[in-house]
Write a protein that holds these residues in place. Structure first.
Motif: not given
Length: 594
Positions: A55-57, A117-125, A246-251, A253-262
């Motif tokens: 959640c912090p990310f 795409l799922g939520r993660y990829c949509t946010i990133a794009s 730009a900092i928000a985007v970096a935040f 992506f930093s948590g990618t390994r910790l996320y649970r994705n539906q």
């Protein structure tokens, strides 16, 4: 089921009976049971992903993104009025229309997230589009030729091209935010498993702190960034939000390994359309009295990826016809989904329909909320902005800081004090239900309009007593506006957070982004309704050469009439909400996720 009875010795049998189930249970507890996967598309491990670790990310991303958004938008009505040289009502309506679009585009982002795409990829794009738009807006306010030419501080004139570049950038931002808004809150809630009672209890708290992080960003935006825009320049005032994005985007992506994705569940619009087509095709078919005869898969899991089965409900029975089996429903041994739908699919549509009346009651609240960035700012432009007796002036749009401070004050009070106390009396895990929370917010919002209206009456009486009709600013402190901002902040904590959680919880599992987007469209329609009301009021009140309720010089107007109108609409809206909440039927998930 294990076959233990072939063991050659009783001792070994006993050992295997005791050991293997415990091993199986340990493995079962290792992974989430809600169908989530990690960044490598493997089943998500409970100990390594999700919960407050991830959640912090997400909260950091939301804080910076909201700082960027509010830093750019809080003072936009002043930019349109003073730099693009627009009339007060034109500037107000342009802000309202753009803000409305920012809350319509989430329907696009939500559909892409839930279906493909799922939520993660949509946010990133969509974040990439967002950053490009912010950069273009900064350029339009900084680069000679694209920047409006000014003679003096506020006597500016923008060419058609300059205005077009500005609006192109703004609507790119609107599209970019459309992929983030409906997904981030749901993505954060996805980090807590519904089938785990401990994690589920934390989910409600997540929504409170999610909204808290939004307002941390808004606090910096409405104080520091608005002051920079008014005193340093709009290039810096838009450039800093671009860097924040730009900092928000970096935040994120930093948590990618910790996320649970539906996993995306396929097009929700297709499933809804199938139920509508199948039920109308079978309008003449009788629904069996025994609901167990309605079509549903035999497995514990739903056929819809990322969704649990839903228990049959007795209302909206016409759509049950889509789940009645007939001889023509099979095509070459397989079920035709446009003729026969599962009970879960029918209940998805019912859940959406039941949400619509609750959704509609949010529009008036959003109209009241939207006044902070339009008429509250214009009202503040008529009052002096000096802080005490010194020379420091607070920008008019910065007064929204008191809305933010109100939210930052009430969120921890609600989460840490009100909820535990209410829980002791009601026994409800959240203290009060989400619908009760929303109703309290609607009630509180009425007083924000009454406060704003009474202040305008006091201000106009001051104008009359001192004959200050032709002055831009009167000798009356802008800090008299603080109560109306503070009351809206309190109403937000109850209504908006309650609405956010309600739409997530009551949405079908595979439509949560779409329902979050649906919830956000109330803000869009609230903005559009504000524009419509201002337009109608202006047209009617300016007949026969009158200046109307909202003229350029508010000292000649009757802005308080408009606030009274919104107060009356809010009272009527609350009455409708109470009836809707009384009749609402909650969804009942059963089974497991795929």
């Amino acid at each position: 089921m294990f076959n233990y009875y072939k063991a050659p010795a009783a001792g070994l049998l006993s050992e295997r009976v005791l050991r293997k189930p415990s091993v199986a249970m340990a493995e079962d507890d290792l992974y989430t049971k809600d169908g989530t996967i990690d960044y490598q598309n493997n089943p998500a491990k409970k100990s390594e992903t999700g919960t407050w670790k991830a959640c912090p990310f997400i909260l950091g991303n939301e804080c910076c993104e909201r700082l960027a958004f509010y830093g750019m938008s809080s003072n936009l009505v002043v930019y349109f009025k003073k730099k693009l040289n627009q009339h007060s009502t034109t500037a107000s309506n342009n802000v309202s229309n753009w803000a409305g679009t920012c809350y319509i585009t989430p329907l696009i982002g939500a559909f892409v997230a839930d279906a493909y795409l799922g939520r993660y990829c949509t946010i990133a794009s969509f974040s990439i589009i967002y950053v490009i738009g912010m950069t273009l807006l900064t350029i339009s306010a900084s680069v000679p030729g694209l920047r409006p030419a000014c003679e003096g501080k506020d006597n500016c004139h923008a060419t058609t091209t300059q205005a077009a570049v500005c609006f192109l950038a703004l609507y790119m931002i609107a599209l970019g935010t459309g992929g983030i808004k409906p997904c981030v809150s749901s993505f954060g809630a996805d980090q807590f498993e519904d089938t785990d009672e401990v994690e589920k209890k934390h989910k409600s708290s997540f929504f409170n702190w999610f909204y808290f992080s939004i307002n941390i960003g808004a606090l910096i935006a409405s104080s520091v960034l608005v002051w920079i825009q008014m005193n340093v320049g709009w290039g810096w005032g838009f450039g800093i939000p671009a860097v924040a994005m730009a900092i928000a985007v970096a935040f994120f992506f930093s948590g990618t390994r910790l996320y649970r994705n539906q996993k995306p569940g396929g097009s929700p619009l297709t499933r809804i359309s199938q139920v509508l087509v199948a039920s109308f095709r079978k309008y003449h078919v009788q629904i069996p009295a025994d609901e167990s005869l309605l079509y549903e898969t035999a497995d514990a899991e739903s056929v819809i990826t990322g969704s649990r089965k839903l228990e049959h409900t007795k209302d909206l029975r016409f759509f049950d016809k889509a789940a009645v089996e007939t001889e023509s429903d099979q095509i070459k041994g397989s079920v035709d989904p446009w003729r026969l739908c599962t009970v879960t699919q029918v209940e998805e549509l019912k859940a959406i329909i039941r949400l619509l009346p609750v959704w509609a009651t949010g529009i008036i609240f959003a109209t009241v909320y939207g006044q902070m960035s339009t008429l509250f700012v214009l009202q503040g432009l008529t009052m002096h902005t000096h802080l005490g007796k010194g020379s420091f002036e607070i920008p008019e749009a910065s007064l929204s800081i008191f809305d933010t401070l109100s939210v930052l004050f009430w969120v921890p009070i609600y989460d840490r004090i009100i909820v535990p106390i209410a829980r002791k009396f009601t026994g409800h895990k959240n203290g009060i239900t989400q619908l009760q929370r929303m109703g309290i917010g609607l009630f509180i919002s009425i007083f924000s309009m009454l406060s704003a209206g009474f202040l305008e009456l006091i201000r106009l009486n001051y104008v009359r007593r001192h004959n200050f009709y032709e002055l831009d600013k009167i000798d009356m402190s802008i800090f008299w506006q603080v109560p109306q901002y503070f009351i809206i902040g309190c109403a937000e904590v109850f209504f908006f957070i309650g609405q956010l959680e309600f739409f997530y919880e009551q949405a079908p599992d595979a439509m949560r982004s779409l329902c979050s987007a649906l919830q956000l469209t109330t803000v869009a329609l609230g903005s559009y309704l504000s524009t419509l009301l201002v337009t109608i009021v202006t047209k009617i009140s300016t007949r026969n050469g009158k200046l109307g309720w909202i003229p350029d010089n508010l000292n000649h107007g009757h802005l308080h009439y408009f606030y009274w109108l919104l107060a009356v609409l809010s009272v009527l809206n609350l009455a409708v909400f109470i009836l809707v909440a009384k009749w609402y039927t909650y969804k009942k998930p059963v089974g497991t996720l795929r």
